[in-house]
Design an enzyme around this catalytic site. Structure first.
Site, mmCIF file in Angstrom:
data_model
loop_
_atom_site.group_PDB
_atom_site.id
_atom_site.type_symbol
_atom_site.label_atom_id
_atom_site.label_comp_id
_atom_site.label_asym_id
_atom_site.label_seq_id
_atom_site.Cartn_x
_atom_site.Cartn_y
_atom_site.Cartn_z
ATOM 1 C CE LYS A 114 -4.114 1.815 2.398
ATOM 2 N NZ LYS A 114 -5.030 1.590 3.534
ATOM 3 C CB SER A 361 -35.396 5.447 30.768
ATOM 4 O OG SER A 361 -35.327 6.073 29.497
#
Length: 714
Positions: A114, A361
């Site tokens: 790369k 909740s």
């Protein structure tokens, strides 16, 4: 005249360090590609090791095991007859490179390292690898002895080269190189390379796919050519979800595209393209021809005496070029429904967990988290009904069902693996309790409804006995520090209860699998950025699917889910006022999140984007918002909001060092772990920036500003 060639690219769900599993998925992709008549197969970046190995890449074992897996792949007879492009780390002259290995019929043609490494945001490739800073240069690479025995080769080319077949030329670039200003594909196309591969490990972010597609299509539109993009897909062991979308493009048009989100471990994308279309397209652009004829960049050709295209004398009227198609994009709401859900599925199946536990909740954040789990169950059901054997195997193992069991609806799964709990106190409202219970019933979770007042009072009584002091809430005359302490003890006790229930609920239900549940967090990215959460409260969990998603996007997702899953109850969550319900409710007071924070969620999203993405400090952020928010707000009001944001961001930085690992979905995530690297002890007043802001405000208002303490230089 036409010259047709069938090409294959793929999405692979690779897992960091799962060498044998990764090998098998690579082999499966090659089999599928060959079965479809492909002559070239491209895989994702670092597909043998998995992309997300992080510091494991520093272990030489990885290079050793990669070679062991690679040899097992290329020596298999079923991998012959097709040009292979496979990714893995390679040690060359004691330097570690991120490489592509191109092979044919059990022989390595060359190794391509790369050139440009991803080294910002979530990526730290230069911590593990060295870029190949010698474009078009090729050296000799001596294969390890055990590889020499298998391939019969001792030395292979290593560097920036291309493969020259009898009828076409193939070049490779890797992930980040596509995003650079001078992408290698430009020079390769000018030097006559007709087919360019890109092997990627690119993660999902909301609205990010458009940028990737634009780069690919614009590159091939300007230069002409065939572009094969391969990507990893899935959670390979960390906060990122790699979102596939493998692609084949020709001359700026898409001819094949893989799915972005899916539970398929192996997805192969193939297309038949006409190389003569590439040649005609390029030759028709005179400016391109002039640049190509004068370029100094010349790639070394690795000659391969084979034809990749269908031979002309074997004309087959049934083989024809694949037609172009429009790029498929998901809406942000669909991305939230799919990306985190697939991430959660990979996580639970790979950690051998028995399910998830969520403190529900009655607010929109925990509601969104619950709906993402429900979406996960929906995706799993669809894959199971389509006969995905891997999904069936995993869901049967996780739920403890027989080998014949096939879930028919999402609730069949959520009732077995999803557990929710409403942890109420005297400060909780009837509305949030009812919303939690009704939502749980709709999605099919195993729900517990409890009151924890006795636990809270026991802790506060213990403090009173130990100190002789009893803290009281602010609305009853207490101080701010008393008020915060009383809120925080509720939040932290919920975390303790969450882990207690997560460990024991499977036992309560008679689950013979001794594993516990994974606790889910539900703090959104804006609350994390502002620090509007208690350290080590119920936002402290094992993983958090919404920790990288803004409140605004979560609201859009809930509206979408209400219609998608036919759940009108979700509209009640949208219209409810966001509240932590940690302070007593009176006739004149109801706690509100935005009032507590001193800013709206929409403002928080803007602050977060400017701070992280546009790299603004307090002064430059103020100047930008001064132009954007006036005359709606006065300069003084803009200054106050910016100062307030940075003050609370700074004093709460310590909380971000212990944030629950979250699905990364937003560029302004404050996650301290590798993504947002800033100190957690800083002056929250930013005094110099504050003075400069005050000067500008004074100038706008026609008043004298504060004097800056500037040292004179003699």
């Amino acid at each position: 005249m036409s010259q047709l060639i069938t090409l294959a690219t793929c999405n692979l769900n690779q897992w960091a360090l799962d060498f044998e599993g990764n090998r098998d998925r690579i082999l499966e992709s090659i089999r599928i590609a060959k079965k479809r008549g492909a002559r070239l197969r491209v895989g994702p970046e670092l597909e043998i090791t998995g992309y997300g190995c992080l510091d494991h890449f520093l272990e030489n074992d990885l290079c050793l095991h990669s070679w062991e897996m690679y040899v097992q792949i290329i020596k298999r007879p079923e991998t012959f007859g097709i040009l292979l492009d496979i990714g893995m780390p390679v040690l060359h002259k004691n330097i570690r490179y991120n490489c592509r290995l191109l092979s044919l019929d059990g022989k390595i043609l060359f190794i391509r390292p790369k050139l440009w490494l991803a080294n910002d945001g979530n990526y730290r490739e230069m911590r593990f690898f060295t870029p190949w800073l010698k474009p078009t240069v090729v050296e000799d690479f001596v294969l390890p002895p055990e590889i020499q025995e298998v391939t019969g080769q001792k030395i292979v080319p290593f560097g920036d080269a291309v493969v020259n077949a009898l009828d076409t030329c193939v070049g490779a670039e890797t992930c980040e190189e596509l995003f650079t200003p001078q992408s290698p594909n430009i020079a390769m196309s000018l030097d006559g390379v007709e087919i360019i591969t890109n092997s990627s490990g690119s993660h999902h972010e909301l609205r990010k796919l458009n940028k990737r597609m634009d780069l690919i299509l614009n590159a091939t539109k300007r230069c002409g050519g065939v572009y094969l993009y391969a990507n990893q897909r899935g959670c390979d062991g960390d906060r990122l979800y790699y979102d596939g979308s493998a692609l084949i493009a020709v001359n700026g048009k898409v001819v094949a595209q893989g799915s972005q989100f899916s539970l398929k471990d192996v997805e192969v994308v193939t297309a038949t393209v006409d190389l003569e279309e590439v040649r005609s397209y390029r030759a028709a652009i005179m400016s391109r021809c002039l640049q190509a004829s004068t370029t100094d960049v010349r790639y070394q050709r690795i000659d391969v005496p084979i034809e990749l295209a269908v031979k002309k004398e074997r004309f087959d009227p049934t083989i024809m070029p694949t037609k172009s198609k429009a790029v498929a994009y998901h809406t942000p709401q669909e991305e939230i429904a799919l990306g985190p859900a697939c991430w959660l599925w990979d996580y639970i199946r790979r950690c051998n967990g028995t399910g998830y536990f969520l403190p529900l909740s009655g607010g929109i954040d925990s509601c969104a988290t619950a709906m993402i789990v429900y979406s996960m169950c929906n995706i799993v059901v669809n894959e199971a009904l389509e006969g995905n054997e891997q999904v069936l195997k995993d869901v049967r193992r996780i739920t403890g069902n027989t080998d014949e069991w096939v879930p028919q609806k999402p609730q069949d799964i959520s009732s077995k693996i999803f557990h929710t709990c409403y942890m109420g106190t005297e400060n909780s409202s009837k509305e949030t309790r009812n919303r939690s219970s009704e939502l749980s019933e709709k999605i099919g979770s195993y729900h517990v409804n409890l009151n924890m007042d006795s636990l809270v009072s026991s802790v506060t009584s213990l403090f009173e006995v130990a100190t002789g002091k009893k803290p009281i809430y602010k609305i009853f005359g207490g101080s701010q520090i008393e008020n915060l302490a009383l809120q925080n003890i509720q939040a932290r006790l919920r975390m303790v209860l969450a882990y207690l229930f997560a460990q024991l609920l499977p036992w309560v239900r008679g689950n013979k699998n001794l594993g516990g549940l994974l606790v889910l967090g539900s703090a959104n990215v804006d609350e994390c950025l502002r620090g509007y959460l208690t350290k080590y409260d119920c936002s402290s969990a094992d993983i958090n699917p919404i920790g990288g998603i803004s409140k605004t996007d979560l609201k859009g997702f809930i509206a979408y889910a209400s219609e998608k899953f036919e759940m009108p109850i979700l509209n009640d969550f949208l219209t409810a006022t966001p509240t932590a319900e940690l302070e007593p409710i009176t006739e004149t007071y109801v706690q509100s999140d935005e009032a507590d924070m001193g800013m709206t969620y929409e403002e928080l999203s803007v602050f977060g984007y400017l701070r992280k993405v546009e790299k603004c400090g307090p002064y430059s952020m103020f100047l930008k918002l001064l132009h954007q928010w006036t005359p709606k707000l006065t300069p003084s009001q803009v200054a106050e909001k910016v100062k307030r944001f940075f003050f609370f961001y700074a004093i709460n930085r310590h909380k971000q060092t212990v944030l629950t690992p979250s699905y990364h979905a937003e560029q302004y995530s404050p996650d301290d772990n590798r993504f947002d690297l800033r100190p957690f002890l800083i002056n929250p007043r930013f005094p110099w920036a504050g003075k400069k802001i005050d000067q500008v405000v004074a100038q706008c208002e026609g008043k004298p500003g504060p004097e800056l303490d500037v040292l004179s230089v003699d």
